[in-house]
Scaffold this active site. Structure first.
Site, short mmCIF file in Angstrom:
data_model
loop_
_atom_site.label_atom_id
_atom_site.label_comp_id
_atom_site.label_asym_id
_atom_site.label_seq_id
_atom_site.Cartn_x
_atom_site.Cartn_y
_atom_site.Cartn_z
N ILE A 195 0.82 -1.21 0.00
CA ILE A 195 0.00 0.00 0.00
C ILE A 195 0.86 1.27 0.00
CG2 ILE A 195 -1.84 1.18 1.33
CD1 ILE A 195 -2.64 -1.66 0.28
N TRP B 31 1.34 5.64 0.57
CA TRP B 31 1.01 6.53 1.69
C TRP B 31 -0.03 7.59 1.35
CZ3 TRP B 31 2.06 10.94 -0.68
CH2 TRP B 31 3.14 11.01 -1.54
N ASN B 32 -0.41 7.71 0.09
CA ASN B 32 -1.25 8.88 -0.24
C ASN B 32 -2.72 8.71 0.17
OD1 ASN B 32 -1.61 6.98 -2.27
ND2 ASN B 32 -1.77 8.50 -3.89
N LYS C 274 0.80 -4.93 3.60
CA LYS C 274 2.00 -4.21 4.05
C LYS C 274 1.67 -2.73 3.93
CE LYS C 274 5.61 -2.36 3.23
NZ LYS C 274 5.82 -0.95 3.61
N GLU D 1 -0.58 -0.97 -9.90
CA GLU D 1 -1.20 0.35 -10.05
C GLU D 1 -0.11 1.36 -9.78
OE1 GLU D 1 -4.13 1.00 -11.07
OE2 GLU D 1 -5.43 -0.68 -10.55
N CYS E 203 -2.42 9.58 -7.82
CA CYS E 203 -1.80 8.99 -9.01
C CYS E 203 -2.48 9.45 -10.28
CB CYS E 203 -1.81 7.48 -8.90
SG CYS E 203 -3.40 6.85 -8.43
P1 NAD Z 1 6.58 3.44 -3.24
O1 NAD Z 1 6.70 2.62 -4.44
O2 NAD Z 1 7.81 4.07 -2.71
O3 NAD Z 1 5.99 2.60 -2.02
C1 NAD Z 1 4.77 1.94 -2.09
C2 NAD Z 1 4.79 0.77 -1.15
O4 NAD Z 1 5.78 -0.15 -1.59
C3 NAD Z 1 5.16 1.13 0.29
O5 NAD Z 1 4.39 0.34 1.17
C4 NAD Z 1 6.62 0.72 0.37
O6 NAD Z 1 7.03 0.39 1.67
C5 NAD Z 1 6.64 -0.50 -0.52
N1 NAD Z 1 7.97 -0.83 -1.06
C6 NAD Z 1 9.02 0.00 -1.31
N2 NAD Z 1 10.05 -0.70 -1.81
C7 NAD Z 1 9.67 -2.00 -1.88
C8 NAD Z 1 10.29 -3.21 -2.33
N3 NAD Z 1 11.54 -3.23 -2.80
N4 NAD Z 1 9.56 -4.34 -2.30
C9 NAD Z 1 8.30 -4.35 -1.83
N5 NAD Z 1 7.67 -3.26 -1.38
C10 NAD Z 1 8.34 -2.09 -1.41
O7 NAD Z 1 5.47 4.50 -3.56
P2 NAD Z 1 4.94 5.66 -2.62
O8 NAD Z 1 6.00 6.70 -2.62
O9 NAD Z 1 4.47 5.12 -1.33
O10 NAD Z 1 3.63 6.13 -3.39
C11 NAD Z 1 3.68 7.06 -4.39
C12 NAD Z 1 3.58 6.42 -5.75
O11 NAD Z 1 2.44 5.56 -5.80
C13 NAD Z 1 3.35 7.41 -6.85
O12 NAD Z 1 4.19 7.12 -7.94
C14 NAD Z 1 1.89 7.24 -7.24
O13 NAD Z 1 1.57 7.60 -8.53
C15 NAD Z 1 1.66 5.81 -6.97
N6 NAD Z 1 0.24 5.55 -6.69
C16 NAD Z 1 -0.50 4.90 -7.62
C17 NAD Z 1 -1.84 4.66 -7.41
C18 NAD Z 1 -2.65 3.93 -8.43
O14 NAD Z 1 -3.73 3.44 -8.11
N7 NAD Z 1 -2.22 3.81 -9.66
C19 NAD Z 1 -2.44 5.07 -6.23
C20 NAD Z 1 -1.65 5.73 -5.28
C21 NAD Z 1 -0.29 5.95 -5.52
#
Ligand code: NAD
Length: 484
Positions: free
Chosen positions: A151, A153-154, A177, A252, A286
């Site tokens: 999941i 954080w937004n 997670k 996503e 997003c």
């Molecule tokens: P992120 O990819 O940094 O983190 C998302 C999740 O992945 C967090 O829980 C994080 O702890 C986990 N994570 C990080 N590294 C990992 C790894 N190596 N293996 C497994 N899990 C790992 O993204 P973010 O900064 O939390 O969120 C922002 C991004 O999410 C933006 O790019 C946004 O566009 C995207 N987003 C997309 C949607 C959608 O539905 N398309 C919705 C919300 C956010």
């Protein structure tokens, strides 16, 4: 925040547990102050959660139920969230930064997922396939087993609700997670599962670092399906881990979505789309409307009006912003705010015109002024990279072909929009835009019922709508040879 518990635990196999990796401090981005500590899961905690989910799956505790009974439990989770909205929303605002009224909407949105998917439980039907005399053949849709859900954080409550509701309604046991920056509000999803009567282990919710707990979950050999919402680089890492175990995943990812504004568009109405499209959740959406591609005849008028929208926004601590209106809270962290600010400065260095905003605010907390950049050209970094902040880039076009080419000119393809009174133009754009969802004359039109997901680097698979259900089930065909 006054009254907030100082320490929050993970929820594994029906128990609230400490984390093998210690504790994490959660910060209030609206003030910069430490808010609480959260247990930090390590790979062993993740393994316990996956094993608990696997036991539930193998026991038949979810899969043997008549679907309507599972659906009722899923719906009860949504009602639980609504019953506790006054507790959840302030915690969500405190950890994430969004205005309190936006946090309430997020909780309501989360509840809506449980309502919608709870309703769908008994609609997952197979079909019978005629094979001629002597055979009876039918299909059934079975859950994968253990669904891992990672999941961002937004929208922590809504994103967890989105995957959990569809996963449970189809009979999967789930391991969630939560994001490191905003893990607290997810506690109510665990409490909701408990209150709804789901068996221990059907819903496990852990916070841990992405590269540690997240990576361990994505690579776990007993996980049968993965849903990830987040950034492109993490999505690639997760898809790679999924491929190693030959399990499906839904990605996503981000976007750089564009609204095309034609010369016959209703500009008065469009200002409302700007307000929601780029300043809702401080632009950390997003599917944000991060680019406006406007016909040159309207360009100057539009830029002036959009700047007016940005300047009208009242920006400050989310907890003080209780009523829906022209207001915005903090970004999720200083790091995200600094990143957005430096992307704006870089764009100005490349020749974009900073019309308004672009700077951090002179108050404690991760605040960025609502920002409008004009004279952005397709090759600039700001036109291609996701800012994930309250930053709108305005570009201009002369011909329809040019507008579509600019809109389609990034690696992403999450959503797109077209604003015109001409039905032919709108329909042509809907066909030609490379995006999973096209809005005509209203940004964010749609709802829980409408499928959502990306083309290109915005990901694959769909969440929301009936389409999402098919990501959580696999089809089995049963062919029976009849005697006589
Ligand atoms: P992120 O990819 O940094 O983190 C998302 C999740 O992945 C967090 O829980 C994080 O702890 C986990 N994570 C990080 N590294 C990992 C790894 N190596 N293996 C497994 N899990 C790992 O993204 P973010 O900064 O939390 O969120 C922002 C991004 O999410 C933006 O790019 C946004 O566009 C995207 N987003 C997309 C949607 C959608 O539905 N398309 C919705 C919300 C956010």
């Amino acid at each position: 925040m006054a009254g907030i518990a100082p320490y929050w635990r993970n929820y594994v196999d029906g128990h609230w547990t400490d984390g093998g990796a210690g504790r994490l401090t959660v910060t209030d981005p609206g003030s910069g102050a430490a808010l609480a500590e959260h247990a930090l899961a390590d790979a062993a905690d993740v393994d316990r959660a996956v094993q608990a989910a696997r036991r539930v799956h193998l026991s038949g505790a979810l899969t043997d139920l008549r679907p309507v009974e599972r659906g009722r439990m899923v719906q009860a989770m949504g009602r639980y969230l609504l019953d506790h909205i006054d507790e959840i929303a302030p915690v969500l605002t405190s950890e994430q930064g969004k205005p309190l009224w936006e946090a309430r909407r997020e909780v309501q949105g989360a509840a809506r997922y449980f309502e919608y998917y709870g309703n769908q439980a008994e609609t997952v039907e197979g079909r019978s396939i005629p094979l001629g005399a002597g055979y009876f053949d039918f299909t059934m849709h079975e859950p994968y087993g253990v669904s891992a859900q990672i999941i961002p954080w937004n929208y922590p409550v809504e994103m967890t609700a989105r995957s959990l509701s569809a996963g449970l309604t189809t009979g999967n046991a789930c391991v969630v997670k939560t994001p490191e920056l905003t893990p607290l509000s997810n506690a109510w999803l665990a409490r909701a599962a408990e209150a709804a009567g789901l068996p221990a282990g059907a819903v496990n919710i852990l916070c841990g670092l992405g590269h540690e707990a997240g990576a361990a979950l994505a690579a776990h050999p007993d996980v049968n399906q993965i849903v990830f919402t987040g950034s492109v680089p993490t999505g690639i890492a997760i898809a790679t881990a999924a491929a190693q175990n030959v399990v499906p995943c839904v990605l996503e990812l981000g976007g750089k979505s564009a609204a095309i504004v034609h010369d016959d568009a209703d500009l008065d109405a469009f200002m409302n789309d700007v307000r929601w499209g780029i300043y809702f959740n401080a632009g950390q959406v997003c599917s944000a409307m991060s680019r406006v591609i406007v016909h040159e005849s309207l360009h100057d008028d539009l830029v002036e009006r959009v700047a007016g929208v940005a300047q009208t926004m009242s920006v400050g601590p989310g907890i003080e912003r209780r009523e829906a209106g022209m207001n915005m809270g903090a970004m999720v962290s200083d790091k995200q705010r600094d990143r957005a600010e430096s992307m704006v400065a870089h764009a100005a260095g490349q020749g974009a015109r900073l019309v308004t905003g672009g700077h951090r605010m002179n108050i404690p907390g991760a605040f960025l002024e609502p920002t409008v950049l004009a004279d952005v050209t397709p090759k600039m970094a700001i036109a291609n990279k996701e800012v994930f902040g309250p930053v709108l880039s305005v570009m201009r076009f002369e011909t329809e072909d040019e507008a579509i080419a600019i809109a389609n000119g990034t690696p992403y393809g999450l959503v797109g929009g077209v604003f015109t009174r001409d039905l032919d133009r709108a329909t042509r754009a809907a066909r030609r835009l490379r995006a999973g969802q096209v809005f005509v004359n209203e940004w964010f039109a749609g709802g829980v019922e409408t499928p959502f997901g990306g083309y290109g680097k915005s990901g694959y698979g769909r969440e929301k709508g009936r389409e999402a259900l098919w990501n959580y089930v696999q089809t089995k065909n049963v062919a029976i040879r009849l005697k006589g």
